[in-house]
Design an enzyme around this catalytic site. Sequence first.
Site, PDB file in Angstrom:
ATOM      1  CB  SER A  63      -0.876   0.030   1.256  1.00 13.82           C
ATOM      2  OG  SER A  63      -1.530   1.288   1.366  1.00 13.82           O
TER       3      SER A  63
ATOM      4  CE1 TYR B 127      -4.201  -2.022   4.993  1.00 15.21           C
ATOM      5  CE2 TYR B 127      -3.406   0.212   4.605  1.00 15.21           C
ATOM      6  CZ  TYR B 127      -3.894  -0.991   4.120  1.00 15.21           C
ATOM      7  OH  TYR B 127      -4.066  -1.162   2.765  1.00 15.21           O
TER       8      TYR B 127
HETATM    9  N1  LIG Z   1      -8.701  -0.389  -1.766  1.00 13.34           N
HETATM   10  C1  LIG Z   1      -7.610   0.345  -1.674  1.00 13.34           C
HETATM   11  O1  LIG Z   1      -7.637   1.534  -1.989  1.00 13.34           O
HETATM   12  C2  LIG Z   1      -6.326  -0.263  -1.194  1.00 13.34           C
HETATM   13  C3  LIG Z   1      -5.190   0.558  -1.162  1.00 13.34           C
HETATM   14  C4  LIG Z   1      -3.975   0.000  -0.770  1.00 13.34           C
HETATM   15  C5  LIG Z   1      -3.895  -1.338  -0.442  1.00 13.34           C
HETATM   16  N2  LIG Z   1      -5.023  -2.120  -0.457  1.00 13.34           N
HETATM   17  C6  LIG Z   1      -4.869  -3.531  -0.128  1.00 13.34           C
HETATM   18  O2  LIG Z   1      -5.542  -4.298  -1.106  1.00 13.34           O
HETATM   19  C7  LIG Z   1      -5.887  -5.574  -0.549  1.00 13.34           C
HETATM   20  C8  LIG Z   1      -7.364  -5.845  -0.830  1.00 13.34           C
HETATM   21  O3  LIG Z   1      -8.134  -4.911  -0.112  1.00 13.34           O
HETATM   22  P1  LIG Z   1      -9.495  -4.286  -0.681  1.00 13.34           P
HETATM   23  O4  LIG Z   1      -9.303  -2.841  -0.810  1.00 13.34           O
HETATM   24  O5  LIG Z   1      -9.963  -5.062  -1.840  1.00 13.34           O
HETATM   25  O6  LIG Z   1     -10.451  -4.466   0.591  1.00 13.34           O
HETATM   26  P2  LIG Z   1     -11.601  -5.527   0.906  1.00 13.34           P
HETATM   27  O7  LIG Z   1     -12.688  -5.394  -0.067  1.00 13.34           O
HETATM   28  O8  LIG Z   1     -11.876  -5.364   2.337  1.00 13.34           O
HETATM   29  O9  LIG Z   1     -10.903  -6.940   0.629  1.00 13.34           O
HETATM   30  C9  LIG Z   1     -10.116  -7.603   1.571  1.00 13.34           C
HETATM   31  C10 LIG Z   1     -10.073  -9.054   1.158  1.00 13.34           C
HETATM   32  O10 LIG Z   1      -9.228  -9.776   2.070  1.00 13.34           O
HETATM   33  C11 LIG Z   1      -9.962 -10.877   2.597  1.00 13.34           C
HETATM   34  N3  LIG Z   1      -9.523 -11.170   3.958  1.00 13.34           N
HETATM   35  C12 LIG Z   1      -9.502 -10.347   5.033  1.00 13.34           C
HETATM   36  N4  LIG Z   1      -9.106 -11.013   6.129  1.00 13.34           N
HETATM   37  C13 LIG Z   1      -8.867 -12.293   5.729  1.00 13.34           C
HETATM   38  C14 LIG Z   1      -8.446 -13.459   6.399  1.00 13.34           C
HETATM   39  N5  LIG Z   1      -8.214 -13.476   7.722  1.00 13.34           N
HETATM   40  N6  LIG Z   1      -8.292 -14.598   5.683  1.00 13.34           N
HETATM   41  C15 LIG Z   1      -8.551 -14.616   4.349  1.00 13.34           C
HETATM   42  N7  LIG Z   1      -8.951 -13.541   3.666  1.00 13.34           N
HETATM   43  C16 LIG Z   1      -9.115 -12.396   4.352  1.00 13.34           C
HETATM   44  C17 LIG Z   1     -11.419 -10.434   2.546  1.00 13.34           C
HETATM   45  O11 LIG Z   1     -12.325 -11.525   2.516  1.00 13.34           O
HETATM   46  P3  LIG Z   1     -13.040 -12.127   3.847  1.00 13.34           P
HETATM   47  O12 LIG Z   1     -13.447 -10.969   4.688  1.00 13.34           O
HETATM   48  O13 LIG Z   1     -14.161 -12.949   3.307  1.00 13.34           O
HETATM   49  O14 LIG Z   1     -12.019 -12.997   4.487  1.00 13.34           O
HETATM   50  C18 LIG Z   1     -11.444  -9.696   1.221  1.00 13.34           C
HETATM   51  O15 LIG Z   1     -11.588 -10.611   0.152  1.00 13.34           O
HETATM   52  C19 LIG Z   1      -5.557  -5.481   0.938  1.00 13.34           C
HETATM   53  O16 LIG Z   1      -4.302  -6.077   1.175  1.00 13.34           O
HETATM   54  C20 LIG Z   1      -5.471  -3.973   1.177  1.00 13.34           C
HETATM   55  O17 LIG Z   1      -4.666  -3.671   2.275  1.00 13.34           O
HETATM   56  C21 LIG Z   1      -6.230  -1.601  -0.829  1.00 13.34           C
END
Ligand SMILES: NC(=O)c1ccc[n+]([C@@H]2O[C@H](COP(=O)([O-])OP(=O)(O)OC[C@H]3O[C@@H](n4cnc5c(N)ncnc54)[C@H](OP(=O)(O)O)[C@@H]3O)[C@@H](O)[C@H]2O)c1
Length: 257
Positions: free
Chosen positions: A148, A164
């Site tokens: 990130s 985070y």
């Molecule tokens: N969106 C952004 O702007 C952004 C920016 C920088 C980085 N990121 C990174 O991108 C990645 C995806 O995030 P997102 O933005 O798509 O958010 P999100 O919609 O909340 O997705 C998070 C994903 O991780 C899974 N997850 C969480 N805890 C878990 C666990 N204990 N075991 C297995 N799976 C787990 C969730 O599924 P379940 O809850 O069903 O387990 C979900 O599929 C993350 O690493 C986040 O830090 C996102």
Amino acid sequence: MTDLFRLDGKVAVVTGGGRGIGLMMARGLLQAGASVYLSSRKEAELDAAVEALSPLGRVSAVPADLGTAEGVAALTAAVTGREDAIHALFNNAGAAWGAPYEEFPESGFDKVYNVNVKGVFLLTRALTPLLNAAATEDDPARVINTGSIDGIVAPGKGRDNFSYSASKAAVHMLTRHLAGELAPKILVNAIAPGLFESRMTKEMLRAGSDAVGAGMPLGRIGQPDDIAGISVFLASRASAYITGAVIPVDGGVSTIS
Ligand SMILES: NC(=O)c1ccc[n+]([C@@H]2O[C@H](COP(=O)([O-])OP(=O)(O)OC[C@H]3O[C@@H](n4cnc5c(N)ncnc54)[C@H](OP(=O)(O)O)[C@@H]3O)[C@@H](O)[C@H]2O)c1
């Protein structure tokens, strides 16, 4: 030239693939010809993703809690039972926690670190034999971690996601460390997303994507194709000489603003 970017015959695992950025990754990988395993905790969400993505190619789901050693073992066993080799592992599952500095709970560190850092290490190590099995001299296997920009630029005062940001900086260093450990058969790189629409960023986008994006160097937030493009590139032969890189996909936010 297009062959450089095609993924036909390759198998990819995308954690956190049931929604958000993982779903964007999976869609792109399938469109480029890969078979994809999705994994996260919520079975219903995974099933819906498989249904939506199935017209694009071979996709299946394995529910697992990747913040635990048991969950990592379950996903490893499921994939090992069905595949002899894995070409790309996307360690994308992630969790966040926000609480004011004075009140930030210890559990907010444990939960976030378990998934974002420990799980990445354990799953990569568990799948290393299958990744090694997929590697060839001119097209090594890949590990692609989701970091990130919060692990590059310190979030400003009032952005209370202390565990985070620290966990994502750890993901970036783990990426570099594992790149050295696993070379030359497995390349390890990280994508450092800026702001994309997902459950995690709902609060940050309360004012609306257009309004928030307008203040960014490229005038918009990230879109699904921005994630698909970098994901396909990092899984394809086109990136066969890149390892240990942390690539911001943030419309310039971490470098210009
Ligand atoms: N969106 C952004 O702007 C952004 C920016 C920088 C980085 N990121 C990174 O991108 C990645 C995806 O995030 P997102 O933005 O798509 O958010 P999100 O919609 O909340 O997705 C998070 C994903 O991780 C899974 N997850 C969480 N805890 C878990 C666990 N204990 N075991 C297995 N799976 C787990 C969730 O599924 P379940 O809850 O069903 O387990 C979900 O599929 C993350 O690493 C986040 O830090 C996102």
